[in-house]
Scaffold this motif. Sequence first.
Motif, PDB file in Angstrom:
ATOM      1  N   UNK A 137       0.808  -1.214   0.000  1.00  0.00           N
ATOM      2  CA  UNK A 137       0.000   0.000   0.000  1.00  0.00           C
ATOM      3  C   UNK A 137       0.840   1.262   0.000  1.00  0.00           C
ATOM      4  N   UNK A 138       1.963   1.245   0.722  1.00  0.00           N
ATOM      5  CA  UNK A 138       2.847   2.406   0.724  1.00  0.00           C
ATOM      6  C   UNK A 138       3.483   2.601  -0.643  1.00  0.00           C
ATOM      7  N   UNK A 139       3.795   1.514  -1.318  1.00  0.00           N
ATOM      8  CA  UNK A 139       4.373   1.608  -2.660  1.00  0.00           C
ATOM      9  C   UNK A 139       3.370   2.260  -3.610  1.00  0.00           C
ATOM     10  N   UNK A 140       2.111   1.832  -3.522  1.00  0.00           N
ATOM     11  CA  UNK A 140       1.075   2.419  -4.372  1.00  0.00           C
ATOM     12  C   UNK A 140       0.924   3.909  -4.076  1.00  0.00           C
ATOM     13  N   UNK A 141       0.914   4.277  -2.808  1.00  0.00           N
ATOM     14  CA  UNK A 141       0.765   5.685  -2.436  1.00  0.00           C
ATOM     15  C   UNK A 141       1.891   6.538  -3.002  1.00  0.00           C
ATOM     16  N   UNK A 142       3.122   6.062  -2.872  1.00  0.00           N
ATOM     17  CA  UNK A 142       4.263   6.826  -3.398  1.00  0.00           C
ATOM     18  C   UNK A 142       4.189   6.905  -4.914  1.00  0.00           C
ATOM     19  N   UNK A 143       3.794   5.822  -5.563  1.00  0.00           N
ATOM     20  CA  UNK A 143       3.654   5.837  -7.025  1.00  0.00           C
ATOM     21  C   UNK A 143       2.619   6.860  -7.461  1.00  0.00           C
TER      22      UNK A 143
END
Length: 251
Positions: A137-143
């Motif tokens: 989820x953090x990866x998606x947010x940063x993307x």
Amino acid sequence: MKAAMMWATCARVLRQLKGDPRSIGMILVVPAVLLALVYWLYQNETLPPGLPRTFDAVGLMMLGIFPFVVMFLVTSITMLRERTSGTLERLLTTPIHKAELLFGYALAFSIMAALQALVATGTAYWAFELRIAGNAGWVVLISVLTAVLGVALGLLCSAFAATEFQAVQFMPVVVIPQILLCGLFVARDQMNPVLTAVSNVLPLSYAVDGLQEVAAHTGPTPALAQALAVVAGFAVAVLLLAALTLRRRTP
């Protein structure tokens, strides 16, 4: 700023994108395809037992870089078409506020950016088995944040281009230096001091820092929160600056 006006602009842009399959493919498909190329580059590497794959580090950073590049290109060219076709000029004659108009564009492309991030991250995890310590989820947010940053910079740069070719020419000025100095090729603290200082004021550097924090820790850290705040702050600041470029060319 009236939300209804902003949503109306957002809906109009999304309808335009719906009728443009090439732009949809550019936004949703291209980052996943580029990620596949990165995976195949390292597919045959031989590592001692216990060492992480190179793809887990490089591919993770690409989940922040590819959306940034793609959304910059798509947004700058789309906004330039709006300017040159007279659509933007006509809209500025209506009661809509410049901020409502610009944030409507940004919202529409941010929705597409969120879909893009889900497709690219899902591809990395399920097709290529990306393995990191942190939550996806953090990866998606940063993307999504890096994509929104690309949207904001694209909106800003479109004001200084007269043709689509000129819009693309902003890539070497705005995008490529950030890719070179974000820590992808050399750790930022190992660069020349001047380059490190420049890197410290480029927003993409903080996006990469955030992804590295996600890769190394199972939960959120203060450094991750700082990185998210910096990227989001840059995106909002650039959007506000871009609003100053929305001026009527006729009385």
